[in-house]
Scaffold this motif. Structure first.
Motif, PDB file in Angstrom:
ATOM      1  N   ILE A   9       5.813  -8.001   3.529  1.00  0.00           N
ATOM      2  CA  ILE A   9       4.469  -8.327   4.001  1.00  0.00           C
ATOM      3  C   ILE A   9       3.678  -7.062   4.318  1.00  0.00           C
ATOM      4  O   ILE A   9       2.502  -6.928   3.956  1.00  0.00           O
ATOM      5  N   GLY A  10       4.311  -6.140   5.027  1.00  0.00           N
ATOM      6  CA  GLY A  10       3.611  -4.913   5.401  1.00  0.00           C
ATOM      7  C   GLY A  10       3.381  -3.950   4.262  1.00  0.00           C
ATOM      8  O   GLY A  10       2.658  -2.962   4.418  1.00  0.00           O
ATOM      9  N   LEU A  11       3.969  -4.212   3.094  1.00  0.00           N
ATOM     10  CA  LEU A  11       3.845  -3.297   1.960  1.00  0.00           C
ATOM     11  C   LEU A  11       2.928  -3.813   0.863  1.00  0.00           C
ATOM     12  O   LEU A  11       2.441  -3.028   0.051  1.00  0.00           O
ATOM     13  N   LEU A  12       2.684  -5.116   0.826  1.00  0.00           N
ATOM     14  CA  LEU A  12       1.924  -5.699  -0.276  1.00  0.00           C
ATOM     15  C   LEU A  12       0.528  -5.105  -0.399  1.00  0.00           C
ATOM     16  O   LEU A  12       0.037  -4.873  -1.505  1.00  0.00           O
ATOM     17  N   ASP A  13      -0.136  -4.890   0.728  1.00  0.00           N
ATOM     18  CA  ASP A  13      -1.507  -4.396   0.686  1.00  0.00           C
ATOM     19  C   ASP A  13      -1.643  -2.966   1.198  1.00  0.00           C
ATOM     20  O   ASP A  13      -2.752  -2.474   1.394  1.00  0.00           O
ATOM     21  N   SER A  14      -0.518  -2.309   1.436  1.00  0.00           N
ATOM     22  CA  SER A  14      -0.579  -0.963   2.013  1.00  0.00           C
ATOM     23  C   SER A  14      -0.530   0.147   0.972  1.00  0.00           C
ATOM     24  O   SER A  14      -0.853   1.294   1.268  1.00  0.00           O
ATOM     25  N   ARG A  15      -0.129  -0.181  -0.237  1.00  0.00           N
ATOM     26  CA  ARG A  15       0.006   0.841  -1.270  1.00  0.00           C
ATOM     27  C   ARG A  15      -1.328   1.078  -1.965  1.00  0.00           C
ATOM     28  O   ARG A  15      -2.080   0.143  -2.227  1.00  0.00           O
ATOM     29  N   ARG A  16      -1.622   2.332  -2.277  1.00  0.00           N
ATOM     30  CA  ARG A  16      -2.885   2.667  -2.928  1.00  0.00           C
ATOM     31  C   ARG A  16      -2.904   2.222  -4.386  1.00  0.00           C
ATOM     32  O   ARG A  16      -3.967   1.987  -4.955  1.00  0.00           O
ATOM     33  N   SER A  17      -1.748   2.161  -5.005  1.00  0.00           N
ATOM     34  CA  SER A  17      -1.662   1.737  -6.400  1.00  0.00           C
ATOM     35  C   SER A  17      -0.724   0.548  -6.505  1.00  0.00           C
ATOM     36  O   SER A  17       0.246   0.443  -5.762  1.00  0.00           O
ATOM     37  N   MET A  18      -1.056  -0.351  -7.425  1.00  0.00           N
ATOM     38  CA  MET A  18      -0.251  -1.551  -7.635  1.00  0.00           C
ATOM     39  C   MET A  18       0.450  -1.476  -8.981  1.00  0.00           C
ATOM     40  O   MET A  18      -0.066  -0.894  -9.938  1.00  0.00           O
ATOM     41  N   GLY A  19       1.615  -2.104  -9.047  1.00  0.00           N
ATOM     42  CA  GLY A  19       2.347  -2.186 -10.292  1.00  0.00           C
ATOM     43  C   GLY A  19       1.807  -3.301 -11.166  1.00  0.00           C
ATOM     44  O   GLY A  19       0.935  -4.070 -10.755  1.00  0.00           O
ATOM     45  N   PRO A  20       2.315  -3.424 -12.392  1.00  0.00           N
ATOM     46  CA  PRO A  20       1.798  -4.434 -13.326  1.00  0.00           C
ATOM     47  C   PRO A  20       1.941  -5.867 -12.829  1.00  0.00           C
ATOM     48  O   PRO A  20       1.048  -6.693 -13.057  1.00  0.00           O
ATOM     49  N   ASN A  21       3.036  -6.194 -12.163  1.00  0.00           N
ATOM     50  CA  ASN A  21       3.201  -7.559 -11.661  1.00  0.00           C
ATOM     51  C   ASN A  21       2.156  -7.892 -10.607  1.00  0.00           C
ATOM     52  O   ASN A  21       1.564  -8.979 -10.612  1.00  0.00           O
ATOM     53  N   GLN A  22       1.930  -6.966  -9.684  1.00  0.00           N
ATOM     54  CA  GLN A  22       0.949  -7.203  -8.630  1.00  0.00           C
ATOM     55  C   GLN A  22      -0.470  -7.228  -9.195  1.00  0.00           C
ATOM     56  O   GLN A  22      -1.306  -8.025  -8.755  1.00  0.00           O
ATOM     57  N   LEU A  23      -0.747  -6.395 -10.177  1.00  0.00           N
ATOM     58  CA  LEU A  23      -2.067  -6.398 -10.811  1.00  0.00           C
ATOM     59  C   LEU A  23      -2.343  -7.746 -11.479  1.00  0.00           C
ATOM     60  O   LEU A  23      -3.436  -8.321 -11.326  1.00  0.00           O
ATOM     61  N   ARG A  24      -1.367  -8.271 -12.206  1.00  0.00           N
ATOM     62  CA  ARG A  24      -1.534  -9.575 -12.859  1.00  0.00           C
ATOM     63  C   ARG A  24      -1.689 -10.688 -11.832  1.00  0.00           C
ATOM     64  O   ARG A  24      -2.498 -11.599 -12.011  1.00  0.00           O
ATOM     65  N   TYR A  25      -0.926 -10.595 -10.770  1.00  0.00           N
ATOM     66  CA  TYR A  25      -0.959 -11.605  -9.708  1.00  0.00           C
ATOM     67  C   TYR A  25      -2.335 -11.661  -9.054  1.00  0.00           C
ATOM     68  O   TYR A  25      -2.951 -12.731  -8.941  1.00  0.00           O
ATOM     69  N   VAL A  26      -2.841 -10.513  -8.655  1.00  0.00           N
ATOM     70  CA  VAL A  26      -4.147 -10.461  -7.996  1.00  0.00           C
ATOM     71  C   VAL A  26      -5.251 -10.893  -8.962  1.00  0.00           C
ATOM     72  O   VAL A  26      -6.158 -11.650  -8.603  1.00  0.00           O
ATOM     73  N   ASP A  27      -5.182 -10.433 -10.188  1.00  0.00           N
ATOM     74  CA  ASP A  27      -6.218 -10.765 -11.161  1.00  0.00           C
ATOM     75  C   ASP A  27      -6.251 -12.260 -11.450  1.00  0.00           C
ATOM     76  O   ASP A  27      -7.333 -12.848 -11.613  1.00  0.00           O
ATOM     77  N   SER A  28      -5.082 -12.888 -11.512  1.00  0.00           N
ATOM     78  CA  SER A  28      -5.042 -14.328 -11.798  1.00  0.00           C
ATOM     79  C   SER A  28      -5.641 -15.135 -10.648  1.00  0.00           C
ATOM     80  O   SER A  28      -6.309 -16.150 -10.873  1.00  0.00           O
ATOM     81  N   ILE A  29      -5.433 -14.686  -9.424  1.00  0.00           N
ATOM     82  CA  ILE A  29      -6.005 -15.379  -8.270  1.00  0.00           C
ATOM     83  C   ILE A  29      -7.523 -15.270  -8.289  1.00  0.00           C
ATOM     84  O   ILE A  29      -8.245 -16.269  -8.153  1.00  0.00           O
ATOM     85  N   LEU A  30      -8.009 -14.046  -8.459  1.00  0.00           N
ATOM     86  CA  LEU A  30      -9.459 -13.841  -8.499  1.00  0.00           C
ATOM     87  C   LEU A  30     -10.081 -14.571  -9.685  1.00  0.00           C
ATOM     88  O   LEU A  30     -11.167 -15.147  -9.576  1.00  0.00           O
ATOM     89  N   GLY A  31      -9.388 -14.561 -10.821  1.00  0.00           N
ATOM     90  CA  GLY A  31      -9.903 -15.257 -11.993  1.00  0.00           C
ATOM     91  C   GLY A  31     -10.015 -16.755 -11.769  1.00  0.00           C
ATOM     92  O   GLY A  31     -10.979 -17.390 -12.208  1.00  0.00           O
ATOM     93  N   SER A  32      -9.027 -17.330 -11.099  1.00  0.00           N
ATOM     94  CA  SER A  32      -9.063 -18.762 -10.806  1.00  0.00           C
ATOM     95  C   SER A  32     -10.250 -19.115  -9.916  1.00  0.00           C
ATOM     96  O   SER A  32     -10.940 -20.110 -10.130  1.00  0.00           O
ATOM     97  N   LEU A  33     -10.506 -18.289  -8.917  1.00  0.00           N
ATOM     98  CA  LEU A  33     -11.615 -18.534  -8.002  1.00  0.00           C
ATOM     99  C   LEU A  33     -12.962 -18.329  -8.692  1.00  0.00           C
ATOM    100  O   LEU A  33     -13.891 -19.137  -8.518  1.00  0.00           O
TER     101      LEU A  33
END
Length: 202
Positions: free
Chosen positions: A75-99
């Protein structure tokens, strides 16, 4: 990966061999943690090609709660990193895309994403702090004498009795709160300036 480079403000180095080992260990630890976060995110259900945004966000939130309950350290690491890996990038993009596909403005999509994540993270932390497991048969309750509790804190005593009555469950509380949030997030349901006093001129 054959080479890694790190920059450290080490000051005066007394033992170069030990310092080198610590620097390498720090870099390897950071890489390992990033890979673990990627693995955790990959296990959370991301919204697919669906038309019902509420259904998509509900499933996503419930999946995130289930995964993070098993890996609360993330939990404390998900939003604390300055750069995201491919899995997290796809995850965030899919959420924003759905909205966005559901008609959310970019501002409302950002608010919804932040609010839902805050709710999921906070609920998991509270759940672990209160009992460590979402078991309906083990509701939280104050460790106080019941008579003293009812006399000094009648409303708290009422809540404790309600919880001990068997109607409380972390699952039920999470789902109820999630529905309240999803209803409030309906596009156009809430205006940012709602409730604010209007400013007069002059």
């Amino acid at each position: 990966m054959r080479r890694i480079v790190g920059a450290y403000g080490a000051g005066r180095i007394v033992n170069p061999k030990t310092t080198r080992s610590q620097c390498i260990g720090g870099m390897i630890g950071g890489i390992g943690m990033a890979l673990m976060v990627e693995l955790v995110v990959s296990r959370i259900e991301a919204p697919g090609e669906v038309t019902d945004w509420r259904h998509a966000m509900r499933r996503r939130a419930m999946s995130a709660r289930a995964v993070l309950s098993r890996h609360s350290w993330a939990i404390g690491l998900l939003d604390s990193r300055r750069s995201m890996g491919p899995n997290q990038l796809r995850y965030v993009d899919s959420i924003l895309g759905s909205l966005r596909s559901a008609g959310f403005s970019i501002d409302d999509a950002a608010h919804a994403f932040s609010l839902l994540d805050s709710y999921v993270y906070g609920h998991v932390v509270q759940e672990m702090s209160m009992s460590g497991a979402s078991e309906p048969g083990e509701p939280p309750g104050p460790a106080l004498d019941s008579e003293a509790l009812s006399t000094e804190y009648p409303h708290l005593a009422e809540m404790a009795a309600h919880a001990l009555g068997g109607t409380f469950s972390f699952d039920g509380e999470f789902e109820h709160g999630l529905e309240v949030i999803l209803t409030a997030l309906e596009p156009g349901a809430v205006r940012p300036d709602a409730g604010r006093p209007s400013r007069g001129r002059g």
